[in-house]
Design a protein around this motif. Sequence first.
Motif, PDB file in Angstrom:
ATOM      1  N   MET A  56      35.571   7.606  22.434  1.00 58.70           N
ATOM      2  CA  MET A  56      34.493   8.383  23.057  1.00 58.70           C
ATOM      3  C   MET A  56      33.733   9.152  21.981  1.00 58.70           C
ATOM      4  SD  MET A  56      34.965  11.355  25.909  1.00 58.70           S
ATOM      5  CE  MET A  56      34.755  12.929  25.143  1.00 58.70           C
ATOM      6  N   LEU A  76      23.697   4.841  35.652  1.00 59.90           N
ATOM      7  CA  LEU A  76      25.076   5.290  35.457  1.00 59.90           C
ATOM      8  C   LEU A  76      25.727   5.768  36.752  1.00 59.90           C
ATOM      9  CD1 LEU A  76      24.416   7.375  32.219  1.00 59.90           C
ATOM     10  CD2 LEU A  76      25.548   5.139  32.341  1.00 59.90           C
ATOM     11  N   LEU A 107      23.252  15.146  33.340  1.00 59.52           N
ATOM     12  CA  LEU A 107      23.017  14.405  32.097  1.00 59.52           C
ATOM     13  C   LEU A 107      22.097  15.188  31.161  1.00 59.52           C
ATOM     14  CD1 LEU A 107      22.398  10.868  33.676  1.00 59.52           C
ATOM     15  CD2 LEU A 107      24.532  11.733  32.641  1.00 59.52           C
ATOM     16  N   HIS A 152      20.821   9.571  22.532  1.00 60.14           N
ATOM     17  CA  HIS A 152      21.655   9.070  23.633  1.00 60.14           C
ATOM     18  C   HIS A 152      21.479   9.904  24.897  1.00 60.14           C
ATOM     19  CE1 HIS A 152      23.652   7.228  20.208  1.00 60.14           C
ATOM     20  NE2 HIS A 152      24.256   6.390  21.069  1.00 60.14           N
ATOM     21  N   VAL A 159      23.701  11.693  27.389  1.00 56.51           N
ATOM     22  CA  VAL A 159      25.088  12.177  27.324  1.00 56.51           C
ATOM     23  C   VAL A 159      25.436  12.941  28.597  1.00 56.51           C
ATOM     24  CG1 VAL A 159      24.969  12.405  24.804  1.00 56.51           C
ATOM     25  CG2 VAL A 159      24.531  14.407  26.239  1.00 56.51           C
ATOM     26  N   ASP A 160      26.695  13.101  28.771  1.00 55.76           N
ATOM     27  CA  ASP A 160      27.173  13.970  29.833  1.00 55.76           C
ATOM     28  C   ASP A 160      26.927  15.418  29.391  1.00 55.76           C
ATOM     29  OD1 ASP A 160      29.250  14.059  32.333  1.00 55.76           O
ATOM     30  OD2 ASP A 160      29.495  15.769  30.956  1.00 55.76           O
ATOM     31  N   GLU A 187      29.715  13.709  26.041  1.00 56.53           N
ATOM     32  CA  GLU A 187      30.095  12.310  25.852  1.00 56.53           C
ATOM     33  C   GLU A 187      28.865  11.406  25.953  1.00 56.53           C
ATOM     34  OE1 GLU A 187      32.528   8.793  28.138  1.00 56.53           O
ATOM     35  OE2 GLU A 187      32.838  10.876  28.776  1.00 56.53           O
ATOM     36  N   ARG A 217      26.772   8.341  26.821  1.00 57.43           N
ATOM     37  CA  ARG A 217      26.908   7.361  27.894  1.00 57.43           C
ATOM     38  C   ARG A 217      26.017   6.144  27.688  1.00 57.43           C
ATOM     39  NH1 ARG A 217      28.639   9.762  32.769  1.00 57.43           N
ATOM     40  NH2 ARG A 217      28.760   7.609  33.473  1.00 57.43           N
TER      41      ARG A 217
END
Lengths: 766, 290
Positions: free
Chosen positions: A1, A550, A557, A563, A565-566, A571, A573
């Motif tokens: 991750m 997603l 998000l 990116h 990401v969360d 993280e 995604r």
Amino acid sequence: MTVIPKETLIGRRIPKLDAPAKTTGETRYINDLALPGMLHGKILRTDRVHARIVRIDTSAARALPGVHAVITAADTPGVPLGHGRDNPPLKGDRVRTIRDEIAAVAADTEAIAAEALRLIRVEYEDLPAVFSVHEALRPGAPVLHDRHPDNIPFTFDYSHGDLAAGEQASDVVIEDTFKLHYVTHCCMGVSGVIATFDTTGQLTIYSQTQIPFLYKRDIAPVIGVPPDRIRVIQPPLGGGFGSKLDIYPFEPICVFLARVTQRPVRILFTREEEFIASPTRQPVEFTLRSGVKKDGTLMFRDARTLHDNGGYTSWGATTPFVMMQTISSLYRVPHCRYHTTVVYTNNPYAGSFRGYGNLQATFAVESHMDRLAEAVGMDPLALRLKNAQAPGETTPQGMHFITCGLRDCLQTAAERSDFVKKHATNRAGQTGPIRRGIGIASLVHVGGGANIYRTDGCGTILKLDDFAQATVLTGASEIGQGSETVIAQFVAEELGLPLTSIQVVNNDTEITPWDVGVHASRTTFIAGNSALRAARKARTKLLAAAGQQLGADPATLDLRGGHVVDATSGEARLEIGKLIRSLHFAGKHEVVMTTEYYEPPSVMQDREFKGNVSATYAFGTQAIELEVDTETGVVRIQKVTAAHDVGRVINRLGIEGQIEGGVVMGIGYATTEDLMVSEGRVLNPCFRDYKLVTAPEVPEIDTTFLETLDPHGPAGAKGVGEAPAIPTAVAIANALYNATGVRFRELPFTPEKVLRRLREAAEGKP
Amino acid sequence: MARVEHYAAPRGLKEAARRAAERPATVLAGGTDLMPQIRSGKRALAPSLVNLRRIAVLRGIRRDGDGVRLGALTTVTEILGHPLLRQRAAVLVEAADHFASVQLRNMATVGGNLCNASPAGDLIIPLLVLGARLELVSWTGTELATRELPLEDFFVGPGTTRLGPGEILAAIRFPLPPPDFVARFRKFGTRPALDISVVSVGIGGRRRNGTLEQVRVAFGAVAPVPLCGRRTAAAIDGHPLGPDTTAAAVSAAAAEIRPISDVRASAWYRTELIQILTARLLRDVHHEGH
Ligand SMILES: Cc1cc2nc3c(=O)[nH]c(=O)nc-3n(C[C@H](O)[C@H](O)[C@H](O)COP(=O)(O)OP(=O)(O)OC[C@H]3O[C@@H](n4cnc5c(N)ncnc54)[C@H](O)[C@@H]3O)c2cc1C
């Protein structure tokens, strides 16, 4: 991750995006551009200050091999340009200033063009001339423009309160006349333009303008080309500082030459021409009367100013717009009047110049704050604090200070420089030829645009390509102030992309959306807000699409490091590039492209010049320490302590440079720069005799940024392009008083002038 | 701009002198005065241009009997770095240290500074204080002729000298000052670097029991030529250094200069400056003795 932590670009030290190209010499300025078949244009200027043109004989010039065209006013529509529409590009019947354009040549080389100019014979009949506003106002004075038999093209009046009541209520009343001189921008890149018509008659102008869209509108009637047939491309500028806010005669002249020759034509000034024929800062004679109560409460201010307009009208004539803001609103003053008379003379004419009249107005106001403090026995800092504006106030002129860091600026600059103690110690008496002084001065200036057209807006188009490369098309020009970098930062921040993924396109009216232009310290605020909002729209779209893909709530998000990401865990995604590609394919057939037109919450002033003209205002204080050699008159600036309310720092490196550059420009205005004009002629049109501040003269500059987080500013920022140049000269004047006990009312403080003033004072002239 | 019809960059002095004599010629050294003058139209090039820069015998600083010889092509940078000059003729180094900028110093030559004959030329003042003499060469038609001239007799007016047509300045010589010699140079420009002198002053002499003897004084930019301040020197020579001598020197200086007003300064200001600089130089010299 992979976890991508949340980072912000705001407030970081980011080298300007154009810096590598500029430092390595890769940047192609207008001087470096050559279109195939391009000819070189040159302008014949008069050598008279005021004369009737009897005859112009261009036959010998036309006959010179290599010459393609020689034009005079007779070959042009004769439509005048400028704010007063009083300045025909080529003068046919009369010249009024030493820079006047009377003929132009297009030739194969610059040398041939120069030779051709020497072959043009002009016969004149000299007319009586006037070189001072006082002479020009005298009954029976020579008239410059028949439309204005009194030589007064404009007057400006502003007032609030009741002046007589203010004066009555004052315990101390003082009056002074200040004289502010000519200086000029001294851009490293000289003025230049290229004009070219294609076979359909479409005109492309490679221009240094700061106002590409208004430029099209304003030049169109002068050259007789409809605005929709004009494209303006802006090569990188070698300096602006306001000098490119107006259209000057060389630009339409270049178009005329391109039209008659049917070839691209370039006109580039020589340095001498730049000194003689580009605009200056507005020279002003400024009479100010002020009154206070014994407790230091400011009661009234009455300003009367005379502007030497020179022979024609450019933006210099309109600097009263800004001057009156400082008169009415830098400090609280219940009764106020401001009157300007703009007067034609046979001198050079002034344009817009960083600060736009505010250096002059602040010079008068802040000289008086010191004098009033002394008169009522207060410390200069205490008197200022007592009358300083505070957040939330709306001034009688209608300026609404939602945020206002003036008091903090005053206190910070004073503390960091130990002002109060040093000021008192210096005054207590010094012996020997070298005297030390410290002076303080503040400023207010528009920081959120200036609503002087019916809109103060700026457009942005933002597009994301399939590899998450963002292209920002903005109407706002980069003139060295660093707006490109700041705009890229805002977009990168919103979209979670690295700065290298952002391209800012800002130099072609056929591509970029509309903008008012670069002036009034507005670009970070207005264009920044516009770009930020366009990016926010794209962000919303990306997050929505990502959420769908997603199966996540878009609110959970975030976009970081290229990116999706969360938002909580960071993280990664999904790659943003991949997300965009999926929008193209996967049956969605969508592009990510957004637009924004940002209009700030400000209004145009009414006929009385009242109204909240800017969305926010910048404040600042500078404390300046110096030494003056009372035997030679040499002034050495030793330290500048600057505290500026900038709303929020976006690019720390950029804003430090902006403040330092402004301070140095202010020091030059005060102590070294002097465009010497005698009987209408410029005596020192070269860097040998026009003295810019050089590196060894730059003092230590201690800058503090006060972040007041403006609610309308992009990320809280205010515009501060002009602010730092404004209070420097008068802080120096106040420091000179602190050092010598002599009040300096006339700029510049060059050694000879300082020594003369000291001698004059020693002989009893106050 | 007139076209140059003949260009020569010889390695020998003889060849250069011959070229310069053949037809009206312009001589080029560092070009830092010449090129701006040509480009601004203040001066026209002669049909023949003789570039001196390859002539080795015009270069170098060396001991010459009990004196020093500076080749005309000696650059300001070379003066700055030279140990003998730093030790024994510091006043010349001082002037070099206030000269233009590094780039200019690398190009500008001492010969060019003298032959350009600007009343503000910075190297001229210390060389007058050092009692310099010039070695001038010319082509007689068959051979190289050399003559000597004291520097103070060299200048005729702004930009004009006693150089004959085709004559070339080969070297500058001055006697190596004795160990008790002190001298100071002060230039006043309105900024610390890259400035033309508004005025300049050089004072030198031998220190003897609280006095200066064999005093030489020179002033820059206060007359049509760099000026030898003979009356000022006389007011100092042999008199005890201190306020009275300073006052006498200052009023002698004010009386013998002939300044003009121009864009850089008025005659009034130049007179003020000469007085204050003279007083400050004398004070420095005086205090150094203690
Ligand atoms: C930006 C700038 C700053 C400057 N600052 C200073 C300063 O601070 N102080 C100062 O004193 N000057 C200053 N100058 C002027 C100039 O640099 C000096 O006078 C310099 O010493 C000239 O030397 P040169 O070798 O460049 O002379 P050149 O330009 O080559 O020649 C000058 C003149 O002398 C003649 N000449 C040269 N050598 C000989 C020779 N051997 N025999 C006969 N004739 C000769 C040439 O024909 C020409 O007429 C400055 C110039 C510039 C452009």
